[in-house]
Design a protein around this motif. Structure first.
Motif, PDB file in Angstrom:
ATOM      1  N   HIS A 124       6.468   7.613   3.703  1.00  0.00           N
ATOM      2  CA  HIS A 124       6.271   6.527   4.655  1.00  0.00           C
ATOM      3  C   HIS A 124       4.812   6.678   4.777  1.00  0.00           C
ATOM      4  N   SER A 125       3.836   6.855   3.945  1.00  0.00           N
ATOM      5  CA  SER A 125       2.568   6.691   4.128  1.00  0.00           C
ATOM      6  C   SER A 125       2.090   5.404   4.413  1.00  0.00           C
ATOM      7  N   PHE A 126       0.867   5.113   5.025  1.00  0.00           N
ATOM      8  CA  PHE A 126       0.346   3.798   5.386  1.00  0.00           C
ATOM      9  C   PHE A 126       0.385   3.032   3.836  1.00  0.00           C
ATOM     10  N   PHE A 127      -0.341   3.707   3.019  1.00  0.00           N
ATOM     11  CA  PHE A 127      -0.429   3.165   1.580  1.00  0.00           C
ATOM     12  C   PHE A 127       0.164   4.182   0.784  1.00  0.00           C
ATOM     13  N   GLU A 136       3.327  -0.225  -1.861  1.00  0.00           N
ATOM     14  CA  GLU A 136       3.910  -0.476  -0.460  1.00  0.00           C
ATOM     15  C   GLU A 136       2.933  -0.175   0.450  1.00  0.00           C
ATOM     16  N   LEU A 137       3.056  -1.147   1.562  1.00  0.00           N
ATOM     17  CA  LEU A 137       1.997  -0.814   2.920  1.00  0.00           C
ATOM     18  C   LEU A 137       2.949  -0.459   4.087  1.00  0.00           C
ATOM     19  N   ARG A 177       7.689  -2.895   6.161  1.00  0.00           N
ATOM     20  CA  ARG A 177       7.257  -2.695   4.790  1.00  0.00           C
ATOM     21  C   ARG A 177       6.887  -3.662   4.093  1.00  0.00           C
ATOM     22  N   LEU A 178       5.591  -4.041   3.682  1.00  0.00           N
ATOM     23  CA  LEU A 178       5.010  -4.928   2.880  1.00  0.00           C
ATOM     24  C   LEU A 178       4.675  -4.379   1.320  1.00  0.00           C
ATOM     25  N   TYR A 179       5.086  -5.283   0.245  1.00  0.00           N
ATOM     26  CA  TYR A 179       4.959  -4.848  -0.826  1.00  0.00           C
ATOM     27  C   TYR A 179       3.995  -6.007  -1.763  1.00  0.00           C
ATOM     28  N   VAL A 180       3.035  -5.422  -2.429  1.00  0.00           N
ATOM     29  CA  VAL A 180       1.942  -6.192  -2.937  1.00  0.00           C
ATOM     30  C   VAL A 180       1.618  -5.763  -4.249  1.00  0.00           C
ATOM     31  N   ALA A 181       1.458  -6.784  -5.274  1.00  0.00           N
ATOM     32  CA  ALA A 181       1.129  -6.613  -6.513  1.00  0.00           C
ATOM     33  C   ALA A 181       0.020  -7.642  -7.117  1.00  0.00           C
ATOM     34  N   ASP A 182      -0.213  -7.376  -8.433  1.00  0.00           N
ATOM     35  CA  ASP A 182      -1.275  -8.348  -8.673  1.00  0.00           C
ATOM     36  C   ASP A 182      -1.346  -8.400 -10.295  1.00  0.00           C
TER      37      ASP A 182
END
Length: 230
Positions: free
Chosen positions: A20-23, A32-33, A89-94
């Protein structure tokens, strides 16, 4: 249990609740943020999912002050980042690119603007310009300087390599394959007339970035063609 059953599939692909780390790297291509009444800046359009109470705000052209306004307008980098605030929890990708998480401790790095995925709100972001008209032709005229203390996430196509820059041993790179470099280095853009005269492939080869001094530069095994965000 059948390895092709839905239960097996869910077990294999389920989110990891033990970290559960920030990043947090949920997958090599998925960040995961973990927000706890916090704010993070993420690349516009990078959100793939979120759980909890998270609000999004698109940053405008004037974010970062009037000084950055002209740079963003010229580079096409206005409104490339969004602000995410809340708890969840925010999930980001590119586009399936590999994600690399770095923690800056009162340090700075330079990153190609297209390769910045996310960073903490405490990190200062400033668009820098390479003072050469050649950069405008190569797509390497503008980059982002990230400085301060906190997490930064950048993306690469495939597995990158870090090249060390030593005094008297300059490193030359293709602008379209150059992802990041140490904050103390200021590359120069040079044109190779011989390569430029060749017919066929030669966009990045004819225009090169030259790094001198002491530091490092990160390159990826891919020549990326950058698009302008709207």
């Amino acid at each position: 249990m059948n390895k092709f059953s839905i239960a097996s599939f869910l077990e294999l692909t389920a989110q990891k609740d033990d970290k559960h780390s920030f990043f947090e790297l949920e997958q090599p291509e998925l960040l995961e943020l973990n927000l706890k009444n916090q704010t993070v800046l993420a690349k516009n359009g990078s959100m793939v999912a979120y759980v909890g109470e998270v609000k999004f705000e698109r940053r405008g052209m004037l974010s970062g002050g009037v000084g950055n306004f002209l740079k963003k307008a010229l580079s096409g980098e206005g409104t490339t980042m969004m602000k995410a605030t809340g708890s969840g929890r925010l999930y980001v990708a590119d586009y399936g690119k590999k994600v690399r998480v770095l923690y800056l401790e009162n340090e700075s790095i330079n990153v190609n603007g297209n390769d910045v995925l996310a960073h903490e709100e405490a990190i200062k972001s400033d668009i820098k310009m390479l003072k050469s008209i050649a950069g405008m032709m190569s797509g390497g005229l503008f980059q982002v300087n990230l400085s301060g203390t906190g997490h930064v996430a950048i993306t690469t196509h495939g597995h990158p390599i870090t090249l060390l820059v030593k005094p008297g041993e300059p490193v030359y790179t293709d602008p379209n394959a150059t992802v990041a470099w140490s904050g103390n280095l200021t590359p120069q853009l040079k044109t190779d007339v011989t390569l430029k005269s060749l017919i066929g492939r030669g966009s990045g080869e004819s225009i090169q970035m030259k790094f001198e001094g002491t530091g490092w530069v990160l390159v990826q095994p891919y020549e990326e063609v950058y698009s302008v965000s709207s």
